[in-house]
Design a protein around this motif. Structure first.
Motif, PDB file in Angstrom:
ATOM      1  N   VAL A 218       1.106   7.901  -7.474  1.00  0.00           N
ATOM      2  CA  VAL A 218       1.962   6.672  -6.750  1.00  0.00           C
ATOM      3  C   VAL A 218       1.587   6.916  -5.039  1.00  0.00           C
ATOM      4  CG1 VAL A 218       4.085   5.319  -6.426  1.00  0.00           C
ATOM      5  CG2 VAL A 218       3.300   6.231  -8.727  1.00  0.00           C
ATOM      6  N   ALA A 219       2.260   7.849  -4.632  1.00  0.00           N
ATOM      7  CA  ALA A 219       2.255   8.139  -3.091  1.00  0.00           C
ATOM      8  C   ALA A 219       0.896   8.461  -2.506  1.00  0.00           C
ATOM      9  CB  ALA A 219       3.370   9.090  -2.808  1.00  0.00           C
TER      10      ALA A 219
ATOM     11  N   LEU B 237       0.094   3.943   1.100  1.00  0.00           N
ATOM     12  CA  LEU B 237       1.842   3.896   0.909  1.00  0.00           C
ATOM     13  C   LEU B 237       2.415   5.074   2.094  1.00  0.00           C
ATOM     14  CD1 LEU B 237       4.595   3.039  -0.213  1.00  0.00           C
ATOM     15  CD2 LEU B 237       4.408   4.758  -1.959  1.00  0.00           C
TER      16      LEU B 237
ATOM     17  N   LEU C  47       8.285   2.855  -4.556  1.00  0.00           N
ATOM     18  CA  LEU C  47       7.144   2.841  -5.810  1.00  0.00           C
ATOM     19  C   LEU C  47       7.135   1.381  -6.077  1.00  0.00           C
ATOM     20  CD1 LEU C  47       7.090   4.626  -9.410  1.00  0.00           C
ATOM     21  CD2 LEU C  47       6.586   2.127  -9.115  1.00  0.00           C
TER      22      LEU C  47
ATOM     23  N   SER D  15       2.340   0.941  -2.865  1.00  0.00           N
ATOM     24  CA  SER D  15       2.280   1.982  -3.791  1.00  0.00           C
ATOM     25  C   SER D  15       1.307   1.698  -4.874  1.00  0.00           C
ATOM     26  CB  SER D  15       3.494   2.053  -4.290  1.00  0.00           C
ATOM     27  OG  SER D  15       3.442   1.475  -5.906  1.00  0.00           O
TER      28      SER D  15
ATOM     29  N   LYS E 139       5.910  -1.513 -11.777  1.00  0.00           N
ATOM     30  CA  LYS E 139       6.480  -2.393 -10.586  1.00  0.00           C
ATOM     31  C   LYS E 139       7.326  -3.338 -11.288  1.00  0.00           C
ATOM     32  CE  LYS E 139       2.911  -1.358  -7.250  1.00  0.00           C
ATOM     33  NZ  LYS E 139       2.151  -1.938  -6.052  1.00  0.00           N
TER      34      LYS E 139
END
Length: 513
Positions: A40-41, A45, A216, A221, A228
């Motif tokens: 995700v990161a 982001l 997130l 992200s 989401k």
């Protein structure tokens, strides 16, 4: 602990702003750190968080050296800000881990964050390469070991956290224990979604917050839109701690996720033999009960995948940009603490300052002596910190909405006064106490909600009496205005809690008739 080390570890306010000493270690404006969420990161982001003034960690768990190199180069192409890489030795093949560490060293990554089992050798190797090491822990003993191994920052992760959860204590219990155990800066993690959450942990002594779920659910992200939206739609008690998602991680590693068909037991036994593919990432399948969460590039049965989320998910109302969310959190935290968002430039005066050190030199015009004032401010700080902890715990467990609102309102006030007192002490060029008053332990040892509330009110009355004694003995131009406002706030909350106690008593009488 020496005074200088204590100052670094306290999270003391600098110039009455949200800035903390840990910001100087990391090289960021705000003590808000993007959690290194695997998958995700990513660079988009991390770059956005850096642009907003926070600190970003690339989530590179089990990623190849080539992918780490590419993501690092993308961040460096978009910003000159410092950033870090998060890796997890316990969930990574040793040969791959060796190459990941070598790549971080080769690329001169400024910061590396480690999680789960402590790897002393990895920490030593990173420190030898002048890389700042952050370790996320789940208990005080682990925090001590991390510091002994060479970690320069420790993250205390409460059980409210989304994703893999190391410890078994609520953050409000874990954080003071970790603060007591180590002399390095401590970040708090677990269920932190907004500025009030951040202000609360800062008031308890943390130097900053590690944010996962809140970031997130942002446009930048790499999480799938399905994930989401699920966070935005989450309700109170919409998450669960489970070991059902386990493939790719050591057995017994608990995760906090949004409730779905897997957590309800509708997909069978997670530990039966055989693997059932339910989706795919480019070039590899995703299996039922895998720790993979759905990413932008994921296809398949997304509902049955690990939808990581912390307990604060219910307070996230929309998907917005990371810049907007992080700056909103910073602004709201500063407002709750009654401090400036940013450190003023040299020579720029804060609006409504508590006091100035130059005014405090010498005697207090025959009134309260400087030493007495300093001791009184720290005594009040310890009491307010204890009160904030009590209110945080009670508000979480109370079912009655009116009482919950009253407790949350009182907690916001306690957090604000912690911030004001820390600022006042810092303006005096003194060190804020790192202690939490014994009032917390005494309150929680009492059985029964009504009895705890009554004891809480007695604590509030003690603070009010202390303020009434102190305020008249201060010069008009110094602390009187701020402490008088603090006194009025406590008097209001005492009256409100009396009303709530009366309502509880009336309800109890009715239930017996």
């Amino acid at each position: 602990m020496k005074a200088d080390a204590e100052f670094v570890a306290t999270g003391a306010l600098e110039s009455g702003s949200l800035h903390r000493p840990v910001c100087d270690l990391l090289g960021c404006r705000y003590p808000l750190v993007l959690a290194g969420m695997g998958g995700v990161a990513r660079s988009e982001l991390v770059s956005a968080v850096s642009l907003a003034g926070g600190f970003g960690l690339l989530g590179m768990v089990r990623e190849t050296p080539a992918f780490i190199r590419d993501e690092v180069q993308k961040v460096r192409a978009s910003t000159t800000a410092r950033f870090g890489v998060s890796i997890i030795p316990a969930a990574t093949d040793p040969n791959l881990l060796e190459r990941q560490v070598a790549t971080c060293i080769e690329l001169a990554v400024p910061v590396v964050c480690l999680f789960w089992d402590l790897s002393f050798a990895t920490i030593e190797r990173l420190r030898s390469a002048n890389i700042l090491v952050v370790c996320q822990v789940g208990c005080a003993d682990e925090a001590r070991l991390a510091q002994q191994a060479g970690a320069q920052i420790v993250v205390a992760q409460g059980i409210e956290a989304g994703g893999h959860v190391r410890g078994r204590l609520p953050l409000v219990e874990l954080l003071p224990r970790v603060l007591e155990a180590v002399g390095v800066p401590v970040l708090a993690a677990g269920g932190l979604s907004d500025g009030q959450d951040v202000a609360s942990v800062l008031s308890l002594g943390a130097q900053g917050a590690l944010l996962g779920t809140a970031l997130l659910a942002t446009k930048e992200s790499f999480a799938h839109d399905f994930h989401k939206r699920a966070i935005v739609e989450a309700k109170e008690e919409g998450t669960v701690l489970t070991d059902a998602f386990h493939i790719n991680w050591p057995r017994g590693a608990m995760v906090r996720v949004l409730k779905n068909s897997v957590t309800r037991g509708e997909r069978g036994n997670p530990f039966s033999s055989g693997r059932v593919p339910i989706g795919a990432e480019p070039e590899r399948p995703i299996y039922l009960f895998s720790t993979d969460s759905p990413l932008r590039s994921t296809t398949g049965d997304l509902e049955a995948m690990a939808l990581y989320a912390g307990e604060g998910a219910a307070r996230i109302r929309n998907v917005t940009s990371a810049v907007e969310r992080l700056r909103e959190i910073a602004r709201d935290a500063a407002e709750a603490l009654h401090v400036a968002v940013d450190t003023p430039a040299p020579g720029v005066e804060l609006s409504s300052p508590v006091c100035y050190a130059s005014e405090l030199d010498g005697a207090y015009l025959g009134q309260a002596e400087p030493q007495e004032v300093g001791e009184a401010l720290n005594e009040l700080l310890e009491a307010e910190r204890a009160g904030a902890r009590v209110l945080m715990v009670l508000a979480k467990d109370v079912k009655d909405e009116a009482l919950r609102q009253a407790l949350q309102s009182a907690r916001r006030d306690e957090v604000r006064w912690c911030g004001m007192l820390i600022k006042a002490i810092q303006f005096r060029r003194e060190t804020p106490s790192t202690r939490t008053g014994a009032f917390f332990g005494k309150t929680m040892a009492i059985d029964g909600l009504a009895a705890r509330l009554a004891f809480l009110n007695r604590g509030q009355e003690w603070v009010a009496r202390r303020l009434r004694h102190l305020i008249p003995r201060l010069p008009e131009s110094l602390l009187q205005e701020e402490l008088s406002e603090m006194l009025s706030s406590h008097e209001h909350n005492i009256a409100e809690m009396q009303n709530q106690l009366l309502a509880l008593s009336t309800e109890g009488d009715r239930s017996r008739t």
